[in-house]
Enzyme design. Structure first.
Site, PDB file in Angstrom:
ATOM      1  N   HIS A  99      35.601  42.454  42.197  1.00 28.90           N
ATOM      2  CA  HIS A  99      35.872  41.331  41.297  1.00 28.90           C
ATOM      3  C   HIS A  99      36.732  40.312  42.033  1.00 28.90           C
ATOM      4  CE1 HIS A  99      39.107  39.592  38.677  1.00 28.90           C
ATOM      5  NE2 HIS A  99      38.054  39.080  38.069  1.00 28.90           N
ATOM      6  N   VAL A 102      39.395  32.876  40.889  1.00 29.59           N
ATOM      7  CA  VAL A 102      40.389  31.852  41.191  1.00 29.59           C
ATOM      8  C   VAL A 102      40.255  30.770  40.128  1.00 29.59           C
ATOM      9  CG1 VAL A 102      40.765  32.210  43.657  1.00 29.59           C
ATOM     10  CG2 VAL A 102      38.772  30.920  42.928  1.00 29.59           C
ATOM     11  N   HIS A 168      45.680  52.886  28.175  1.00 30.67           N
ATOM     12  CA  HIS A 168      45.237  53.937  27.264  1.00 30.67           C
ATOM     13  C   HIS A 168      44.703  55.152  28.009  1.00 30.67           C
ATOM     14  CE1 HIS A 168      41.617  51.650  28.191  1.00 30.67           C
ATOM     15  NE2 HIS A 168      40.872  52.631  27.736  1.00 30.67           N
TER      16      HIS A 168
END
Length: 293
Positions: A99, A102, A168
């Site tokens: 990934h 900008v 989580h």
């Protein structure tokens, strides 16, 4: 402060990255212009199972709640946000997902100084870990930031480790990289130059890893684990990622925002890898934050 300079850089960055990815894959990306940006997407490519490289430039008179929650002084200002965001999911489980983003944001109000900042980063999400790939990725990120101060890479690496963390699950999404936000220190020119250095570093950080691993043999077991770990990617993007939330709340194009989701994903109840397996080593040897360089 010149938003047009940023716009022109980002549009060119998208084109350059897509050209490099098309050369790697051998298949062309589909290009969709939607009024406030262009989505470049590949599905069922020769190398990439799915990937997208998006450029967007959105404006508004009122900021969504996700933006003003941390910056209440922005309430009531006109705003514009632009950026390039990409996510790439190779088919081969030995090739990591990556990934990069900008972006630039500016909010204005008559009679007041504009409020602006840059943000972005690059991170890597392997399914099967290779130490030399991790070292190469982090070294390239470090070198990109070296001209901007001796402590910048250390701070942005730590920021990345902390941001791309599934609270989580109490585990990192991948092996990190660099991440920064709200960057406005030392003036527009320095901040813009740093952001360009990050954007320009992506292909050098990621593509050599793809070339190195693209022909590594794999079978059903590896694909199954890849699909399971991709579930963590989905969970992070839909539960924790501020960019996804901002895009949806600000009226962005849903197809472009959710192009980051992988095409094949699996969830299992209370699953754990076999002790001593390559799958377990991802958890024990690669996901915990460390100095890879």
């Amino acid at each position: 402060m010149n938003p047009q300079l940023v716009h022109d850089y980002l549009a060119d960055l998208q084109n350059r990255i897509v050209a490099a990815l098309e050369e790697l894959d051998g298949k062309s990306f589909r290009r969709d212009s939607w009024g406030r940006g262009t989505a470049c997407v590949i599905e069922e490519g020769n190398f990439f199972e799915r990937g997208g490289v998006n450029f967007s430039h959105v404006t508004g008179d009122k900021l969504p709640a996700s933006a003003t929650a941390h910056r209440p002084e922005l309430a009531g200002r006109k705003w514009e946000a632009m950026g390039v965001s990409l996510v790439l999911h190779p088919r081969n489980p030995h090739c990591p997902t990556s990934h990069m983003n900008v972006r630039f944001f500016v909010a204005t109000r008559e009679g007041a100084e504009p409020v602006w900042w840059f943000g972005g980063g690059i991170d890597l999400t392997p399914y099967y870990g290779f130490a030399e790939d991790c070292a190469h990725f982090h070294r390239t990120c470090r070198d990109a930031l070296a001209p901007f101060g001796t402590d910048v890479h250390r701070r942005y690496k730590k920021w990345c480790d902390e941001y791309f963390f599934l609270k989580h699950r109490n585990e990192p999404r991948g092996i990190g990289g660099i991440f920064f936000d709200d960057l406005d220190e030392e003036g527009f020119e320095r901040c813009f130059n740093l952001t360009q250095a990050v954007g320009d570093a992506f292909t050098a950080a990621y593509l050599p890893i793809c070339e190195r691993r693209r022909d590594t043999p794999y079978g059903e077991r590896e694909r199954d684990f890849q699909a399971y770990r991709r579930g963590r990617y989905v969970e992070f993007n839909l539960v924790w990622d501020r960019g996804t939330l901002f895009g949806l709340q600000s009226g962005g194009r849903t197809e472009s925002i959710l192009m980051s989701l992988p095409p094949v994903v699996k969830w299992r109840y209370d699953w754990h890898p076999e002790p001593g397996s390559a799958e377990e080593k991802l958890y024990t040897d690669f996901l915990p934050p460390r100095d890879w360089i």
